[in-house]
Design a protein around this motif. Structure first.
Motif, PDB file in Angstrom:
ATOM      1  N   LEU A  90      -7.690  -0.977  -3.251  1.00  0.00           N
ATOM      2  CA  LEU A  90      -8.345  -1.035  -1.948  1.00  0.00           C
ATOM      3  C   LEU A  90      -7.601  -2.078  -1.121  1.00  0.00           C
ATOM      4  O   LEU A  90      -7.639  -3.265  -1.438  1.00  0.00           O
ATOM      5  N   ILE A  91      -6.926  -1.628  -0.074  1.00  0.00           N
ATOM      6  CA  ILE A  91      -6.038  -2.505   0.677  1.00  0.00           C
ATOM      7  C   ILE A  91      -6.496  -2.592   2.126  1.00  0.00           C
ATOM      8  O   ILE A  91      -6.335  -1.643   2.897  1.00  0.00           O
ATOM      9  N   PRO A  92      -7.077  -3.713   2.535  1.00  0.00           N
ATOM     10  CA  PRO A  92      -7.443  -3.883   3.950  1.00  0.00           C
ATOM     11  C   PRO A  92      -6.190  -3.952   4.823  1.00  0.00           C
ATOM     12  O   PRO A  92      -5.151  -4.465   4.403  1.00  0.00           O
ATOM     13  N   VAL A  93      -6.296  -3.456   6.043  1.00  0.00           N
ATOM     14  CA  VAL A  93      -5.178  -3.456   6.986  1.00  0.00           C
ATOM     15  C   VAL A  93      -5.647  -4.074   8.298  1.00  0.00           C
ATOM     16  O   VAL A  93      -6.661  -3.646   8.860  1.00  0.00           O
ATOM     17  N   ASP A  94      -4.924  -5.097   8.767  1.00  0.00           N
ATOM     18  CA  ASP A  94      -5.251  -5.683  10.068  1.00  0.00           C
ATOM     19  C   ASP A  94      -4.003  -5.855  10.924  1.00  0.00           C
ATOM     20  O   ASP A  94      -3.977  -6.659  11.856  1.00  0.00           O
ATOM     21  N   SER A  95      -2.943  -5.102  10.619  1.00  0.00           N
ATOM     22  CA  SER A  95      -1.745  -5.074  11.451  1.00  0.00           C
ATOM     23  C   SER A  95      -1.202  -3.649  11.468  1.00  0.00           C
ATOM     24  O   SER A  95      -1.473  -2.861  10.559  1.00  0.00           O
ATOM     25  N   LYS A  96      -0.444  -3.297  12.489  1.00  0.00           N
ATOM     26  CA  LYS A  96      -0.018  -1.914  12.696  1.00  0.00           C
ATOM     27  C   LYS A  96       0.920  -1.446  11.583  1.00  0.00           C
ATOM     28  O   LYS A  96       1.860  -2.144  11.207  1.00  0.00           O
ATOM     29  N   LEU A  97       0.659  -0.229  11.059  1.00  0.00           N
ATOM     30  CA  LEU A  97       1.478   0.388  10.021  1.00  0.00           C
ATOM     31  C   LEU A  97       1.871   1.796  10.437  1.00  0.00           C
ATOM     32  O   LEU A  97       1.136   2.460  11.167  1.00  0.00           O
ATOM     33  N   ASP A  98       3.031   2.253   9.948  1.00  0.00           N
ATOM     34  CA  ASP A  98       3.410   3.642  10.165  1.00  0.00           C
ATOM     35  C   ASP A  98       3.859   4.338   8.887  1.00  0.00           C
ATOM     36  O   ASP A  98       4.168   5.523   8.883  1.00  0.00           O
ATOM     37  N   SER A  99       3.896   3.593   7.757  1.00  0.00           N
ATOM     38  CA  SER A  99       4.271   4.227   6.494  1.00  0.00           C
ATOM     39  C   SER A  99       3.798   3.380   5.319  1.00  0.00           C
ATOM     40  O   SER A  99       3.496   2.190   5.464  1.00  0.00           O
ATOM     41  N   LEU A 100       3.741   4.021   4.174  1.00  0.00           N
ATOM     42  CA  LEU A 100       3.299   3.358   2.947  1.00  0.00           C
ATOM     43  C   LEU A 100       4.147   3.865   1.789  1.00  0.00           C
ATOM     44  O   LEU A 100       4.353   5.066   1.647  1.00  0.00           O
ATOM     45  N   ALA A 101       4.636   2.963   0.981  1.00  0.00           N
ATOM     46  CA  ALA A 101       5.364   3.329  -0.234  1.00  0.00           C
ATOM     47  C   ALA A 101       4.625   2.753  -1.435  1.00  0.00           C
ATOM     48  O   ALA A 101       4.225   1.587  -1.423  1.00  0.00           O
ATOM     49  N   VAL A 102       4.422   3.575  -2.460  1.00  0.00           N
ATOM     50  CA  VAL A 102       3.782   3.120  -3.694  1.00  0.00           C
ATOM     51  C   VAL A 102       4.805   3.206  -4.817  1.00  0.00           C
ATOM     52  O   VAL A 102       5.365   4.272  -5.070  1.00  0.00           O
ATOM     53  N   HIS A 103       5.056   2.089  -5.461  1.00  0.00           N
ATOM     54  CA  HIS A 103       6.044   2.013  -6.538  1.00  0.00           C
ATOM     55  C   HIS A 103       5.331   1.782  -7.862  1.00  0.00           C
ATOM     56  O   HIS A 103       4.380   1.002  -7.937  1.00  0.00           O
ATOM     57  N   PHE A 104       5.811   2.426  -8.911  1.00  0.00           N
ATOM     58  CA  PHE A 104       5.349   2.177 -10.267  1.00  0.00           C
ATOM     59  C   PHE A 104       6.506   1.561 -11.034  1.00  0.00           C
ATOM     60  O   PHE A 104       7.592   2.125 -11.100  1.00  0.00           O
ATOM     61  N   LEU A 105       6.273   0.403 -11.626  1.00  0.00           N
ATOM     62  CA  LEU A 105       7.280  -0.267 -12.447  1.00  0.00           C
ATOM     63  C   LEU A 105       6.724  -0.361 -13.858  1.00  0.00           C
ATOM     64  O   LEU A 105       5.655  -0.930 -14.079  1.00  0.00           O
ATOM     65  N   SER A 106       7.445   0.196 -14.807  1.00  0.00           N
ATOM     66  CA  SER A 106       6.930   0.207 -16.172  1.00  0.00           C
ATOM     67  C   SER A 106       7.936  -0.384 -17.136  1.00  0.00           C
ATOM     68  O   SER A 106       9.140  -0.431 -16.870  1.00  0.00           O
ATOM     69  N   LYS A 107       7.431  -0.832 -18.255  1.00  0.00           N
ATOM     70  CA  LYS A 107       8.268  -1.420 -19.283  1.00  0.00           C
ATOM     71  C   LYS A 107       7.674  -1.078 -20.640  1.00  0.00           C
ATOM     72  O   LYS A 107       6.480  -1.255 -20.865  1.00  0.00           O
ATOM     73  N   GLY A 108       8.521  -0.589 -21.550  1.00  0.00           N
ATOM     74  CA  GLY A 108       8.049  -0.245 -22.880  1.00  0.00           C
ATOM     75  C   GLY A 108       7.951   1.260 -23.082  1.00  0.00           C
ATOM     76  O   GLY A 108       8.268   2.050 -22.192  1.00  0.00           O
ATOM     77  N   LYS A 109       7.507   1.685 -24.233  1.00  0.00           N
ATOM     78  CA  LYS A 109       7.390   3.097 -24.592  1.00  0.00           C
ATOM     79  C   LYS A 109       6.215   3.728 -23.860  1.00  0.00           C
ATOM     80  O   LYS A 109       5.069   3.317 -24.024  1.00  0.00           O
ATOM     81  N   ILE A 110       6.499   4.736 -23.048  1.00  0.00           N
ATOM     82  CA  ILE A 110       5.465   5.429 -22.294  1.00  0.00           C
ATOM     83  C   ILE A 110       5.706   6.932 -22.366  1.00  0.00           C
ATOM     84  O   ILE A 110       6.800   7.410 -22.091  1.00  0.00           O
ATOM     85  N   ASN A 111       4.698   7.673 -22.770  1.00  0.00           N
ATOM     86  CA  ASN A 111       4.746   9.127 -22.738  1.00  0.00           C
ATOM     87  C   ASN A 111       3.505   9.603 -22.004  1.00  0.00           C
ATOM     88  O   ASN A 111       2.388   9.208 -22.332  1.00  0.00           O
TER      89      ASN A 111
END
Length: 385
Positions: free
Chosen positions: A123-144
């Motif tokens: 849940l991300i409050p916004v109080d300044s103008k935005l025109d795009s959003l990027a969501v990154h996933f960073l993982s480490k270790g064995k994942i299936n």
């Protein structure tokens, strides 16, 4: 005044981990923006699904979305890992970056513990103008993982007003949510520093608090919240009953007033549970406290997991910061004994932190919190992490 938006409570937030980026799996947008029908209607994006992820190395992947400009509201990102299999060392960090004209206005990161059925919500409050959003996933270790489903939505307008109305209303019985949150904070802090099970089993005590705040927001009785806190703390009640009695007030150097327990709006039996834990306290290795012997210094070291680096946390994170600070001062600050009605100060600050719906308001709330301890040795930095 503009610098106030960059204020962070560095006194409590400690970041200790890094994640290496080795492989980008996907970089094109998987979200489709739908038209905004009105200024205050939520905007939903199609569900993004990434399939058949299997890696033994560190990896990263991201999704980026552009949308109609907005400058006040909330971004909600929900995700689910389907048929997830991990090893004990696996970890993942989610980073959401909001931009306007390619300049980052929001930087929100959250580390999560992976298990066989993991879901998450930002849940991300916004109080300044935005025109795009990027969501990154960073993982480490064995994942299936069979798939990761990600869905985001944007609500424009004065959405935080709804939080204020929920939190600041009086319940039918006349007990305000503010008084419930005060009792919750005091009980949560006591268990944090006196209950060995939280450290022994590495319980995510911060997330437990946020979950309970949400339940109280929805009308949960404080007795139910108390029961859940005791359950989640992994308290060994049989050990407490059988341990030798140690009266804290008779211990050298201890000057802590626990009279607030008698004032809790819970059943007498529940109050007695806390008193028994205190009177049969046995020192243990607490993950939130490093003693002078552990790191070769003359004072203790406080250890807290970071929240994120965004200048405006959501209401649950703001209350978490307040409750952390209050309990640190309550149990470990020498100047606390010169303060009058420190617990009353908590009750006064709760609505201020709830109502801090802009970065400037939150910065002012932090300044007020810092000033409340009347200690000139506790400066509040005004630069970004």
């Amino acid at each position: 005044m503009k610098n106030i938006r960059y204020i962070y409570l560095l006194l409590l937030l400690i970041y200790t981990g890094t994640v290496t980026l080795c492989q980008e799996i996907r970089s094109t947008s998987g979200w489709v923006c739908k038209e905004i029908n009105s200024k205050y209607s939520p905007v939903a994006y199609d569900v993004l699904t990434l399939k058949n992820i299997d890696t033994n190395a560190s990896m990263s992947f991201k999704e980026e979305s552009k949308f109609k400009d907005f400058e006040r509201g909330q971004i909600e990102v929900k995700g689910d890992f389907k048929n997830l299999h991990v090893d004990s060392s696996s970890q993942i960090k989610i980073i959401a970056i909001g931009l306007y004209n390619k300049v980052a206005k929001i930087y929100y990161n959250k580390s999560i513990t992976l298990n066989e059925n993991t879901s998450f919500e930002l849940l991300i409050p916004v109080d300044s103008k935005l025109d795009s959003l990027a969501v990154h996933f960073l993982s480490k270790g064995k994942i299936n993982c069979e798939s990761i489903q990600l869905k985001t939505s944007i609500t424009e307008g004065e959405f935080i007003q709804g939080w204020k109305e929920k939190f600041l209303r009086n319940d039918r019985g006349g007990s305000s949510i503010i008084s419930k949150l005060t009792d919750l904070s005091l009980t949560w802090g006591l268990l944090k520093y006196y209950c060995a099970g939280i450290s022994k089993y590495n319980v995510d005590w911060d997330q437990i608090l946020i979950d309970r705040i949400k339940h109280i927001e929805s009308g949960e009785d404080i007795n139910m919240s108390f029961n859940q806190l005791i359950k989640e703390s992994k308290m060994n009640l049989s050990n407490i009953e059988n341990a030798e009695t140690t009266v804290l007030k008779d211990l050298d150097g201890v000057n802590i007033d626990h009279n607030w327990i008698d004032k809790l709006a819970v059943d007498k039996e529940k109050k007695n549970t806390l008193l028994k834990m205190l009177n049969r306290y046995v020192p243990f290795e607490n993950k939130y406290i490093k003693t002078p012997k552990e790191y070769n210094n003359i004072t203790i070291k406080l250890v807290e997991d970071p929240i994120h680096s965004n200048s405006l946390p959501n209401v649950y994170e703001r209350l978490l910061t307040l409750f952390r600070f209050h309990n640190v001062i309550k149990y470990y600050a020498p100047y606390k004994y010169t303060l009058k009605d420190w617990d009353k100060k908590l009750t006064e600050l709760i609505p201020i932190f709830i109502g801090a719906n802009t970065s400037n308001d939150y910065g002012l709330a932090l300044l007020r919190l810092n000033a409340s301890i009347s200690d000139g040795h506790s400066p509040l930095p005004i630069s970004r992490l």
